[in-house]
Design an enzyme around this catalytic site. Sequence first.
Site, PDB file in Angstrom:
ATOM      1  N   HIS A  34      -3.378   6.080   3.212  1.00  6.89           N
ATOM      2  CA  HIS A  34      -4.221   4.943   2.874  1.00  6.89           C
ATOM      3  C   HIS A  34      -3.748   3.652   3.545  1.00  6.89           C
ATOM      4  O   HIS A  34      -4.525   2.904   4.145  1.00  6.89           O
ATOM      5  CB  HIS A  34      -4.223   4.794   1.350  1.00  6.89           C
ATOM      6  CG  HIS A  34      -5.218   3.837   0.792  1.00  6.89           C
ATOM      7  ND1 HIS A  34      -4.938   2.501   0.611  1.00  6.89           N
ATOM      8  CD2 HIS A  34      -6.479   4.010   0.337  1.00  6.89           C
ATOM      9  CE1 HIS A  34      -5.996   1.896   0.081  1.00  6.89           C
ATOM     10  NE2 HIS A  34      -6.940   2.789  -0.106  1.00  6.89           N
ATOM     11  N   SER A  46     -11.181  -1.020  -0.554  1.00  7.37           N
ATOM     12  CA  SER A  46      -9.866  -1.011   0.087  1.00  7.37           C
ATOM     13  C   SER A  46      -9.982  -1.236   1.586  1.00  7.37           C
ATOM     14  O   SER A  46      -9.081  -1.780   2.216  1.00  7.37           O
ATOM     15  CB  SER A  46      -9.160   0.328  -0.151  1.00  7.37           C
ATOM     16  OG  SER A  46      -8.568   0.375  -1.419  1.00  7.37           O
ATOM     17  N   ASP A  66       0.850  -1.189   0.000  1.00 17.31           N
ATOM     18  CA  ASP A  66       0.000   0.000   0.000  1.00 17.31           C
ATOM     19  C   ASP A  66       0.883   1.236   0.000  1.00 17.31           C
ATOM     20  O   ASP A  66       1.997   1.200  -0.518  1.00 17.31           O
ATOM     21  CB  ASP A  66      -0.943  -0.036   1.217  1.00 17.31           C
ATOM     22  CG  ASP A  66      -2.309   0.551   0.903  1.00 17.31           C
ATOM     23  OD1 ASP A  66      -2.392   1.779   0.747  1.00 17.31           O
ATOM     24  OD2 ASP A  66      -3.284  -0.218   0.821  1.00 17.31           O
TER      25      ASP A  66
END
Length: 888
Positions: free
Chosen positions: A442, A659, A403
Amino acid sequence: MLFPAPDESFGIRKNGHLSEFFFGMKIAFRSADAAVSRRLGSILMLKNRIVFTAAFVVLLSMLASSIVFSQASPSSTENEGFKVGDTANGFVIDLTNNAVAAPEYAEDGFAKEALITVKTINGQSRKGAVLLTEDGSQAESFAQAVARAFASAAEKNGSTAKRLWKVNWQAIFSESDASEVAVNKIRAILRAVSYSKDTVLFVENASVFSQENALFGDVVGREIRKAVSQNSLQVVTVATSVQYKNDIVLDGEINSRFSAITLEESSAKNDPFVGKKISPDLRAIVDASDPNELVKIIVQTDDVRNQDLQVAISNNQARVIAVMPNLNMMEIEIAAGMVDLIANSPRAQHLSLNQKVYGKQWGWPTASEPVVGHVVKTTGANDSRENWGVDYYGDGIGIAVLDSGISDSHKMFMGQSSRVPNRVVFNKDFTGQNTTDDLFGHGTHVAGIAAGTDRYSDDFKPYVGLAENAHLLDMRILDDRGMGTVSAALQALDLVYQKRVEHNIRVVNLSFGAPAVESYINDPMCRAVRKLVDRGVVVVVAAGNNGKTDDGNKVYGLIHSPGNEPSAITVGASNTFLTDRRSDDVVTTFSSRGPTRSYWVDDNDVRHYDNVVKPDLVAPGNKLISAQSAYASLADEDPTITVSLNHTSERLMRLSGTSMAAPVVSGTVALMLQAKPNLTPNMVKMLLQYTAQPLSGYNHLEQGAGQLNVEGAISLTDQIRSEMGSGSRLNSPMLTTCSVYGCYPPIPVQKIAGEYFSWSQGITVNNGWVKGNQLIEKYQKIYDLGMLMSDGMLMSDGMLMSDGMLMSDGMLMSDGMLMSDGGTISDGNLFLDFSSQIDHSGVSDGSVFGDGMLMSDGMLMSDGMLMSDQTRAANTRLARMVLIMGDQ
C-alpha cells in the site's frame, strides 16, 4: 507604602483627575527612601547606557476612562521637579491609540499569543501573563500585538475596553535632575495604574521581579510584586523559561498571579480538552471488561516526564510501552480496573483507547488503461508547467509517508543524479516487525502517486507522480496485513515533529484511518496532527472508503480519524473514468462523506457532536496505477492487480480508494511549497479549496469545495507575495497584482484538456461555506500558524461576522450546505440548512439527508472497523467489494 488601601487619605477620589491625585501624593514623594536615592543616583550616571540596553525594563500601563493621563489638566504644581502635565504628555506613550491612529505601522505578529493574553487579562482571576521565548526577546513586537488586540476590543466596546500604555523611561530619566525625582515619577505612574482595575503594566523582562535586579535593586521590584500579590496590579511580561522559573515561579508572592504563554505551542491550557477524561470507546471497554483484563491506552499529559505521573503509572502496575515526548503522549498497558485510577491523576489530561488503524483501501483491475500521464494531465499539473512557465517538481520538499512502508529499491524513486541515487532518505519501522520493507504494498503505491518519477524508464510516463523531485521519509506504521495501531501512528508523528527541520518535512501523507469516535478536540491523533500543522507542516489525510452501506445505500458521517481534524486537509476520491477531460468526473460512491460524527460527553452524559464539514476537497482516486512493492502481499493475494511484470523494481499495480486520492494532493502541496515556502498550512488549504472545481450534483459533505485543480492552485500560488506568511498584518495585500489602485485577482476560470470550468472561490469552515475575493486579495489572520480556519468567526442566519481582528469584512457565508450545479458551488441549491448544522445536537442519528442517511452511533465501517460503540458489522461483504473493485 507605595500602594495604600483606597480609603487611606491621599487627596484623590477614585474617579478624580490626576492633577488632584499627584497633588495629594506630594508629601509621599518627599518621603522617598534615601537608599533608593543613593541606588538610583548611581544608576543615573549610566542612564544613557541603560536606556538603550536590551535588558531595559519597559512598563506598559492601561488606564480606563476613570483615570486617563490625557484627561489630567496641565498644572503648574510641581512635584520635586516635574509637572503633572509633562507626565501626561511625555512620560507615558499610548500604544493602543497609536495602533488605532496608524494601523499600517502596527505589528501583527504574535496574534495568537496576543489573543490568549487578552483572554488571560480579562479572566475572572485577573491574572497577568508571561510570554515564554527562547531568549526572552521580541518584547516590543509582542507589546504591539497586545496593543492591537486591545485596540480591536476598544473599537467594539468603546470605553469599556482596556487601554495599553508604555512608560517612556528615557523621558523620565532625561527630565529628572535628581534620582529621587525620577523614582517619584515612576511611583506616581505605578500608583495610578494600580488604582485602575482596567490598567495593565508591560514589563519587557521578568527580571524586574528579581531580588538582584541591576536597574532598581529590589526596591521597585518589591513594590510591583506586592501590588501583584494583592491583586491590585496586572502585569504582562516576557521571559525565558529559566527567568520565569527563578523570578516568578519561585517567588511565593506572585507565582499564583501569572499564566505562562508559550510560543512553541499552545499547551493544553490554550488547547483544552473537553468533557470527560476517558474517551467514550475506552469507557465502554473498561465498564464491560474483567477488571484484571489488560488494555492498551494512550495517555495525554502536559509533561510525559513528570514525576508525579510516572509514580501514578508505577503505583497502578501499568507498563509504559512507548513515549512520544514531542507530543506529550504515551502508550501504556494497564488492567481495566486501574484505568480510572490513572485518570484521577492531575497530570493525566486525557485517556484514549489505542485503536487499530487501517490502510486496506485497494481496488480491482479493469481492462481500460489511462492515457499518457493521466493524473498529471487531468489535474492540470502539466498545464501549469506548459501554460504558465512554472517549473515546480517539489525540489527540496520532504514528504513523510506514514503507511505500510516504501520499497525504496523501486525505480520510481530514483534521485536526480548519481550523487543522490534514491529519494527515500529515511526509513523507520513502528510495527514491531523489525523491517522497513513494504510487505503489504500500500505505502509504495501511495508514495509513487505523490512523488514517482519516469526518470528511469519511459514506461513510467503514464503513471508519473506529482512531485518528482521531492524526497520521501518512510514511516512504516502498517504491517503486512495493512493494519496498525494509534500508538504506532503517534510514535511516527512524534518523530516527524522531531525531524521536520532536519529533513524540511513540509508535507505528511496519512492514507489510513481509525474510527472517529472521540471529538477532534480530544482525539490523540487529531491533536498530534494539530501540533504539526501549528508548526507549519501540511497534513493530508484520506477521508475513508465508507460512502455506502453493504446494501449499496449512500451514507453520511463516516469520515475517519484523523480526517475529522479541522486543521488537516481531508481528501475524498473522485472518479475520472480514466479520461483527461473533467466534464465526466464524479465523486466515487465509496468516498466517505461528512459531517464528522466524533463527539465528546459532558458530565451529564450528553453527547456533543463535532459536525465539521468534511472532506475539504476530492481528487482522482479510482483505479490509479503506480509503483508495486517487490514484497506486496496484495499482489500475492490477487496477482491480477499487477499491470506490469517487469523486474520487481519496476512493477506497477492498480489500486483504488481515498488512500490514492490523498497523495495526489500531497504531491500538489509539495509543488506549492516549492513555489512559495512561506505558505502556512491554512493558506495552502485555502488556495486548494478556492481553485477547486465544484462537481455538478454533489454537496459540500461529499466533495468539500470540489475537485483538485493543480494548475489553478499553482498559478494562484505563484501570484502570492513571497513575504506573505504567518504573522502578516490583517488586510495586507496578498497578490503581486495588488497595488495602490486596487487588486486584480486572476480570472476564476480554468481550461484543462480543452474544457473550461469555474473555481469554487470559497472555503469550508467548520459548519459553513465562506466565499469572497478578499480570501485571496487580503491576508486573513485565520491563515496564521496556530489558527483553525474557523477561528474568530461567528455564523448566524447566513451572515459571517468576524471578531474584527482575524477576518476582513465583505465576505459572505451561505445559509448552509449547498448542492453544486456545476458552476460555483454557491450558485447551487440549499442541501442542509445552516441552523441544523450550527446546533451540534440538531443533526440526529439516522436522519435522512434527502439522498442518504446519516450514520448513527454503532453503525459500522468496512473491513471490520468499529464505529462509536464498537459494535461490529454483521455483513461487510459489499463494503469490502467496494474497496476491491473501486467504481466502474
